[in-house]
Enzyme design. Structure first.
Site, PDB file in Angstrom:
ATOM      1  N   HIS A 164       1.847   6.166   0.376  1.00 39.20           N
ATOM      2  CA  HIS A 164       1.349   5.004   0.179  1.00 39.20           C
ATOM      3  C   HIS A 164       0.603   4.401   0.660  1.00 39.20           C
ATOM      4  CE1 HIS A 164       2.582   1.278  -2.002  1.00 39.20           C
ATOM      5  NE2 HIS A 164       2.517   0.960  -0.973  1.00 39.20           N
TER       6      HIS A 164
ATOM      7  N   ASP B 248       3.400   9.783  -2.916  1.00 39.39           N
ATOM      8  CA  ASP B 248       4.300   8.285  -1.932  1.00 39.39           C
ATOM      9  C   ASP B 248       4.763   8.169  -2.439  1.00 39.39           C
ATOM     10  OD1 ASP B 248       4.475   5.353  -2.198  1.00 39.39           O
ATOM     11  OD2 ASP B 248       2.370   5.438  -3.537  1.00 39.39           O
TER      12      ASP B 248
ATOM     13  N   SER C 268      -0.031  -1.977  -4.552  1.00 41.12           N
ATOM     14  CA  SER C 268       1.446  -1.718  -4.319  1.00 41.12           C
ATOM     15  C   SER C 268       1.809  -2.822  -5.401  1.00 41.12           C
ATOM     16  CB  SER C 268       1.425  -2.021  -3.510  1.00 41.12           C
ATOM     17  OG  SER C 268       2.603  -1.918  -2.481  1.00 41.12           O
TER      18      SER C 268
END
Length: 410
Positions: free
Chosen positions: A352, A320, A220
């Site tokens: 995600h 995501d 991320s």
């Protein structure tokens, strides 16, 4: 949204002071930039000498640090309706997965295979955790991991689950902490990550790691930060600037659910709840967006810079919504057009948090871990067979995972 001035550096220093600069045995350190006494290669090392009281105290200090920074951030942002809703969703998400988090937390704080808070630099949060395989009779492959957290709530302990899973497969993992906003902005984060990578490259052999098998990974926001550090280092190295670690020391880069063109994500994050003005403050203004967009840096880099890059694997779930999978797809295309070795791995229907949290908590063979494992051991059948581990057990019931997936604010 009510805005208040960012907190002073005193808060960051006060929180940082709660974590004593000590090695894993609890000894006070005289130098802020040297690590704890290394564990000799080829052995499990001495049993940790710290008492149960010391471990509990250390856990309490780290919990206080994260809580203090969270409330400082909320004070800075202002408690608007959207933030309250997101915070409530996050609390319910954490409660649903708490049975798994407690087991991972116990492993993190009390396993002899985890060496916490090794100091790698002089700045606040310049620490890393090591997850060392039980069988380290021979030097282990190494993954230097930069955790995510929206550039705001990143913390090295977020990598405990991945660190555990990879260590079970014979891979030494170094989870690198770094300053978050408002402690620092993007240049501080990239600088911290680069310094942590340098520490791993130059010192990991002392902890049983193989300096010839170092891999870089980020998840991320951590994928963005680590990609920035990698590209910044490649540019420096290709232009003959002084460096403390070489891009050629990295065998491959794994980017998990990352965003690599920040220009394209400002409005997206604003709609997701990360206010535009705050995100631009994190990125040091609109004028810095190109500098901290690895995709743009690749387009503007020389062939000599691109030639230095390691193999790049970008991994992303197709469902995501925090950072769309198109971010990885576009970056892979740009890398390939520039002449870099880049591969895209998409996980159908994954969100995600699925590939980083829910899937590992589910137990069984985790697709992402298996893909990382296959890359690291691609040319070493002996190690691949030796590193085969029992199938990880389930840590959370399926209904909890599904409900957490539905309510997740990420």
């Amino acid at each position: 949204m009510a805005m208040q001035p960012p907190p002073s550096g005193d808060d960051a220093r006060e929180a940082d002071a709660l974590l004593p600069r000590s090695d894993s045995a609890g000894r006070r350190r005289s130098s802020p930039v040297q690590s704890a006494s290394p564990r000799p290669p080829g052995s499990a090392g001495p049993r940790r000498q710290s008492s149960f009281r010391h471990d509990v105290g250390h856990a309490a200090c780290e919990t206080y640090l994260v809580t203090r920074l969270t409330f400082t951030l909320l004070q800075y942002l202002g408690l608007g309706y959207r933030w309250m809703r997101q915070l409530l969703a996050l609390a319910i998400y954490a409660i649903l997965l708490m049975p798994g988090f407690l087991q991972v937390g116990y492993y993190y704080f009390f396993s002899s295979q985890v060496r916490r808070s090794i100091v790698y630099g002089e700045q606040p949060r310049n620490r890393l955790d090591l997850y060392i395989p039980k069988d380290n009779r021979r030097p282990c492959p190494v993954v230097a991991f930069v955790t995510g957290g929206a550039w705001i709530i990143g913390y090295k302990a977020w990598g405990a689950l991945l660190g555990r899973r990879l260590a079970e497969r014979g891979i030494l993992v170094a989870c690198i902490d770094y300053r978050n906003f408002p402690q620092g902005t993007i240049s501080d984060m990239v600088s911290d990550a680069s310094q942590g990578i340098s520490f791993v490259c130059n010192n990991i052999a002392s902890y049983g790691g193989d300096p010839n098998q170092i891999y870089l990974m980020g998840q991320s926001a951590g994928a963005h930060i680590s990609a920035c550090a990698l590209m910044e280092q490649a540019v420096k190295e290709s232009s003959g600037q002084p460096i403390s670690w070489s891009v050629t020391q990295i065998n491959a880069y794994f980017g998990l659910s990352g965003g690599y063109n920040i220009h394209n994500l400002v409005d997206h994050f604003h709609q997701r709840g990360l206010n535009r003005s705050i995100f631009l403050s994190i990125m040091e203004g609109e004028e810095s967006l190109s500098r901290y967009s690895p995709e743009i840096v690749v387009k503007e880099s020389s062939a000599r810079t691109i030639a230095l890059l390691p193999r790049i694997f970008l991994m992303h779930g197709t469902d995501d919504y925090s950072i769309p999978s198109s971010s990885s797809r576009t970056f892979v295309d740009v890398l390939q057009q520039a002449g870099a070795q880049a591969t895209l791995l998409l996980y159908e229907g994954k969100t995600h948090t699925d590939i980083f949290i829910q899937d590992p908590l589910r137990g069984g063979r985790d697709p992402l871990v298996e893909d990382v494992f296959s890359v690291i051991y691609a040319d070493d059948a002996t190690c691949r067979n030796a590193a085969s581990a029992p199938t990880p057990r389930r840590l959370v019931f399926e209904w909890q995972l599904q409900l957490a997936r539905w309510i997740s604010p990420f």
